[in-house]
Design an enzyme around this catalytic site. Structure first.
Site, PDB file in Angstrom:
ATOM      1  N   CYS A 139       0.883  -1.384  -0.059  1.00 45.82           N
ATOM      2  CA  CYS A 139       0.189   0.049   0.188  1.00 45.82           C
ATOM      3  C   CYS A 139       0.841   1.196  -0.036  1.00 45.82           C
ATOM      4  O   CYS A 139       0.499   2.410   0.363  1.00 45.82           O
ATOM      5  CB  CYS A 139      -0.882   0.102   1.343  1.00 45.82           C
ATOM      6  N   ARG A 176       3.868   2.405  -2.846  1.00 43.84           N
ATOM      7  CA  ARG A 176       4.046   2.851  -4.071  1.00 43.84           C
ATOM      8  C   ARG A 176       4.163   1.669  -5.046  1.00 43.84           C
ATOM      9  O   ARG A 176       4.930   0.467  -4.887  1.00 43.84           O
ATOM     10  CB  ARG A 176       5.196   3.834  -4.152  1.00 43.84           C
ATOM     11  N   GLU A 235      -0.413   3.559 -13.410  1.00 44.72           N
ATOM     12  CA  GLU A 235      -1.958   3.983 -12.604  1.00 44.72           C
ATOM     13  C   GLU A 235      -2.774   4.771 -13.381  1.00 44.72           C
ATOM     14  O   GLU A 235      -2.138   5.769 -13.915  1.00 44.72           O
ATOM     15  CB  GLU A 235      -1.872   4.464 -10.931  1.00 44.72           C
ATOM     16  N   HIS A 283      -5.888   1.962  -5.629  1.00 42.11           N
ATOM     17  CA  HIS A 283      -5.250   3.335  -4.620  1.00 42.11           C
ATOM     18  C   HIS A 283      -6.057   3.784  -3.797  1.00 42.11           C
ATOM     19  O   HIS A 283      -6.266   5.070  -3.829  1.00 42.11           O
ATOM     20  CB  HIS A 283      -4.088   4.370  -5.672  1.00 42.11           C
TER      21      HIS A 283
HETATM   22  N1  LIG Z   1      -1.826   3.869  -0.770  1.00 48.17           N
HETATM   23  C1  LIG Z   1      -1.898   5.224  -0.476  1.00 48.17           C
HETATM   24  O1  LIG Z   1      -2.872   5.763  -0.590  1.00 48.17           O
HETATM   25  C2  LIG Z   1      -0.927   5.738   0.547  1.00 48.17           C
HETATM   26  C3  LIG Z   1       0.418   5.734   0.334  1.00 48.17           C
HETATM   27  N2  LIG Z   1       1.407   6.433   0.938  1.00 48.17           N
HETATM   28  C4  LIG Z   1       2.898   5.884   0.825  1.00 48.17           C
HETATM   29  O2  LIG Z   1       3.113   5.182   2.043  1.00 48.17           O
HETATM   30  C5  LIG Z   1       4.577   5.269   2.273  1.00 48.17           C
HETATM   31  C6  LIG Z   1       5.038   5.557   3.740  1.00 48.17           C
HETATM   32  O3  LIG Z   1       4.710   6.732   4.242  1.00 48.17           O
HETATM   33  P1  LIG Z   1       4.865   7.258   5.474  1.00 48.17           P
HETATM   34  O4  LIG Z   1       4.789   6.145   6.454  1.00 48.17           O
HETATM   35  O5  LIG Z   1       4.067   8.325   5.648  1.00 48.17           O
HETATM   36  O6  LIG Z   1       6.445   7.884   5.375  1.00 48.17           O
HETATM   37  P2  LIG Z   1       7.508   7.994   6.557  1.00 48.17           P
HETATM   38  O7  LIG Z   1       8.343   8.859   5.744  1.00 48.17           O
HETATM   39  O8  LIG Z   1       6.936   8.275   7.777  1.00 48.17           O
HETATM   40  O9  LIG Z   1       8.111   6.454   6.425  1.00 48.17           O
HETATM   41  C7  LIG Z   1       8.894   6.205   5.630  1.00 48.17           C
HETATM   42  C8  LIG Z   1       9.875   5.113   6.146  1.00 48.17           C
HETATM   43  O10 LIG Z   1      10.382   4.387   4.951  1.00 48.17           O
HETATM   44  C9  LIG Z   1      11.968   4.160   5.384  1.00 48.17           C
HETATM   45  N3  LIG Z   1      12.820   4.070   4.115  1.00 48.17           N
HETATM   46  C10 LIG Z   1      13.107   4.910   3.280  1.00 48.17           C
HETATM   47  N4  LIG Z   1      13.963   4.193   2.404  1.00 48.17           N
HETATM   48  C11 LIG Z   1      14.056   3.061   2.833  1.00 48.17           C
HETATM   49  C12 LIG Z   1      14.760   2.045   2.187  1.00 48.17           C
HETATM   50  N5  LIG Z   1      15.397   2.017   1.201  1.00 48.17           N
HETATM   51  N6  LIG Z   1      14.377   0.555   2.689  1.00 48.17           N
HETATM   52  C13 LIG Z   1      13.681   0.629   3.893  1.00 48.17           C
HETATM   53  N7  LIG Z   1      13.090   1.601   4.479  1.00 48.17           N
HETATM   54  C14 LIG Z   1      13.276   2.778   3.779  1.00 48.17           C
HETATM   55  C15 LIG Z   1      12.433   5.802   5.835  1.00 48.17           C
HETATM   56  O11 LIG Z   1      13.292   5.672   6.974  1.00 48.17           O
HETATM   57  C16 LIG Z   1      11.007   5.945   6.947  1.00 48.17           C
HETATM   58  O12 LIG Z   1      11.094   5.335   8.286  1.00 48.17           O
HETATM   59  C17 LIG Z   1       5.008   6.233   1.217  1.00 48.17           C
HETATM   60  O13 LIG Z   1       5.538   5.834  -0.189  1.00 48.17           O
HETATM   61  C18 LIG Z   1       3.831   6.841   0.675  1.00 48.17           C
HETATM   62  O14 LIG Z   1       3.836   7.532  -0.336  1.00 48.17           O
HETATM   63  C19 LIG Z   1       0.921   7.080   1.973  1.00 48.17           C
HETATM   64  C20 LIG Z   1      -0.254   7.444   2.293  1.00 48.17           C
HETATM   65  C21 LIG Z   1      -1.269   6.657   1.522  1.00 48.17           C
HETATM   66  O1  LIG Z   2      -0.679  10.240   0.177  1.00 52.37           O
HETATM   67  C1  LIG Z   2      -0.182   9.325  -0.574  1.00 52.37           C
HETATM   68  O2  LIG Z   2       1.170   9.224  -0.679  1.00 52.37           O
HETATM   69  C2  LIG Z   2      -1.046   8.413  -1.394  1.00 52.37           C
HETATM   70  O3  LIG Z   2      -0.638   7.743  -2.009  1.00 52.37           O
HETATM   71  C3  LIG Z   2      -2.488   9.007  -1.449  1.00 52.37           C
HETATM   72  O4  LIG Z   2      -2.887   9.165  -2.877  1.00 52.37           O
HETATM   73  P1  LIG Z   2      -4.117   9.813  -3.157  1.00 52.37           P
HETATM   74  O5  LIG Z   2      -3.955  11.176  -2.554  1.00 52.37           O
HETATM   75  O6  LIG Z   2      -5.161   9.049  -2.601  1.00 52.37           O
HETATM   76  O7  LIG Z   2      -4.143  10.071  -4.716  1.00 52.37           O
END
Ligand SMILES: NC(=O)C1=CN([C@@H]2O[C@H](COP(=O)(O)OP(=O)(O)OC[C@H]3O[C@@H](n4cnc5c(N)ncnc54)[C@H](O)[C@@H]3O)[C@@H](O)[C@H]2O)C=CC1
Ligand SMILES: O=C(O)C(=O)COP(=O)(O)O
Length: 526
Positions: free
Chosen positions: A228, A230, A259, A278
């Site tokens: 969930c 990227r 996407e 997504h």
């Molecule tokens: N599916 C969706 O709709 C959503 C997806 N996301 C995605 O979720 C992901 C995480 O978001 P958050 O937790 O808010 O970010 P965050 O920045 O709080 O956490 C990311 C973590 O990944 C770690 N990291 C970075 N590179 C790494 C690597 N090579 N190997 C292992 N760990 C590594 C960092 O140290 C950090 O602790 C992002 O890619 C964000 O875009 C976020 C919100 C909604």
């Molecule tokens: O916040 C993120 O990283 C998300 O992936 C959420 O994507 P969205 O705003 O729902 O298109």
């Protein structure tokens, strides 16, 4: 009035906030070429993951001041291109954390119990209880890749479900992982031991295809994987093959390399694959949070205020900024001054933060010094966003030092610039009323308020020089507002700093240097 373009669906509460200061156009599903065509009219762009903000769009956005991403991931924005153009990129780092974490957990459980396919079969009129015998997560090992905001929340809930937690995150300390209840391990061990693997990392060149055929082959045949985060962190073709060949038990995916997901072998997998479009951030609560968070930042930036979570201005959060505000102006003024004294191309800027400024929180003063230094070359095009990158691209090395023991003033700032024409330095401080004072020039103590037009001389301290220089300026009809000599020893080398009411006419520097005793002279416009 400013104009804002909203090019992805965002909650109305965000539009209402933007409308306080700007006229807002909501135009979703624009083709890239349509966006390129209209973006030139707008001061701000608000997006979600549906809009790719490429270099071409940024170049066409000649009025753009800010790009607001109503969510976390900014991998759909060419941030370096925006930074070069001085455009602030902001996001909502926490607004959808819970939504994304809960979606990952929901995906884990529904994949384990085949809920999507079981639901579809009932709706087709079937009553099949044999096909959908699932697996429990209780006492299973969950491997969390990326223990940031979302990964940590997933960990907390998974612990309550009775799971054993492993985590891989090279940027998190063992202590922090233990606090969250996770054992920090390397990726290879996690991959071999986990029953469930959930990804919560950003997509970067290092994480692209982090989960590839080779790593999938090392997983247990019972392993299930959840993404969930990227698309593209998992090699989708390799994943589909691994599930079909029984090398792993299943996958639950919310995000895809491209996407919307088009033709894909993932779609031909049966109940072992759970696919959502997504939806991680798609809860009513998260959409309100991110819309408010980002719309407020756009509003503030359009009003000339700083943004709370700019991804391309390190360390410039509003609390720190409030504290440093009076010193930012000092740093900029000293940067402008030393840049002009050094003349030519500056290769090295040494910034010394002194007295109470000698803390990590003062880092924005280095950026402000660079902004001042580059003003001569870039004028209004340099700002806090692009000052560091512009300096780097011009080959200006920056050395930052701190000396808390220098206490002539509560806090002072010393800049030394070395360029093709030599090295110059200037020190400045703030008086009690917040007024700027130049306190040292090229090692000579002075006490001068900066003014728009200034003249500095390096001369021998001897009788008659001040009179001659005064007459010379008078003959050009330049009025002196204040004048001060700084010297270390009587009749030795000295500097003179003159604040002038009028700009210095061309040619006056050559005349100044002809005055007997004056070795060098510099004009500065602040
Ligand atoms: N599916 C969706 O709709 C959503 C997806 N996301 C995605 O979720 C992901 C995480 O978001 P958050 O937790 O808010 O970010 P965050 O920045 O709080 O956490 C990311 C973590 O990944 C770690 N990291 C970075 N590179 C790494 C690597 N090579 N190997 C292992 N760990 C590594 C960092 O140290 C950090 O602790 C992002 O890619 C964000 O875009 C976020 C919100 C909604
Ligand atoms: O916040 C993120 O990283 C998300 O992936 C959420 O994507 P969205 O705003 O729902 O298109």
């Amino acid at each position: 009035m400013s104009k804002v373009l909203v090019s992805d669906p965002i909650d109305q509460v965000g539009i209402d906030i933007l409308s306080q200061v700007a006229s807002v156009d909501v135009k979703t599903n624009l083709k890239p070429e349509e966006l390129v065509q209209i973006i030139g009219e707008y001061d701000a762009l608000m997006i979600r993951s549906g809009t790719r903000v490429t270099q071409e769009i940024i170049e066409a956005g000649t009025q753009l001041k800010i790009i607001g991403r109503a969510g976390v991931g900014v991998d759909n924005v060419d941030v370096p291109a925006a930074t070069r153009k001085g455009i602030v990129v902001v996001n909502s780092p926490e607004g959808n954390t819970i939504a994304a974490a809960e979606h990952a957990l929901a995906m884990m459980l529904s994949m384990s119990r085949y809920i999507p396919d079981a639901n579809a079969s009932v709706k087709r009129g079937e009553w099949d209880r044999k096909t959908f015998v699932g697996a429990e997560v209780y006492k299973k090992t969950l491997g969390i890749v990326g223990l940031g905001k979302i990964g940590s929340h997933v960990a907390g809930v998974a612990k309550a479900l009775g799971m054993k937690l492993l985590a891989f995150d090279p940027f998190i300390s063992t202590e922090r992982a233990e606090q969250i209840g996770c054992q920090l391990v390397d990726l290879e061990l996690l991959i071999q031991q986990a029953d469930y693997i959930t990804l919560h990392i950003p997509k970067t060149p290092e994480t692209t295809h982090l989960i590839n055929a080779e790593r999938l082959a090392k997983m247990k045949p019972t392993t299930r994987i959840i993404n969930c985060a990227r698309g593209g962190i998992i090699d989708e073709e390799a994943l589909a093959a691994a599930i079909k060949e029984g090398k792993i038990a299943g996958a639950a995916l919310d995000v895809y390399e491209i996407e919307p997901l088009g033709e894909s072998s993932l779609k031909s997998i049966g109940k072992e694959a759970v696919l959502t479009p997504h939806l991680g951030a798609s809860t009513a609560e998260a959409q309100v949070n991110v819309a408010i968070d980002v719309a407020e930042q756009i509003r503030d930036v359009l009003l000339g205020l700083p943004a709370r979570s700019a991804v391309n201005i390190p360390g410039l959060n509003p609390d720190v900024l409030q504290e440093l505000k009076p010193y930012m102006q000092l740093a900029e003024t000293l940067g402008k001054l030393v840049g002009q004294l050094a003349g030519g191309r500056v290769e090295l800027l040494n910034v010394r933060l002194q007295g109470e400024l000698a803390t990590n929180r003062s880092q924005p003063l280095v950026v402000a010094s660079l902004k001042g230094l580059l003003y001569q070359a870039l004028r209004e095009r340099v700002n806090y966003v692009n000052a560091s990158i512009e300096a780097k691209e011009r080959g200006i090395r920056v050395i930052e030092t701190r000396d808390a023991s220098i206490k002539d003033y509560a806090g002072s700032l010393h800049l030394e610039a070395t360029g093709s024409l030599g090295t110059h330095s200037v020190t400045g401080a703030l008086l009690g009323d917040g007024e700027i004072r130049l306190t040292n020039l090229d090692g000579f103590p002075i006490n001068v308020p900066p003014s728009q037009h200034m003249l500095f001389t390096l001369h021998r301290d001897q009788p008659g020089i001040i009179g001659k220089l005064g007459s010379l300026l008078g003959s050009y009809n330049v009025n002196i507002a204040s004048m001060q000599v700084g010297r270390k020893i009587v009749r030795g080398e000295a500097v003179m700093a003159l604040s002038l009411d009028d700009p210095l006419p061309d040619g006056i520097l050559t005349e100044t240097i002809k005055v007997p005793g004056i070795r060098d002279a510099y004009t500065v416009t602040l």
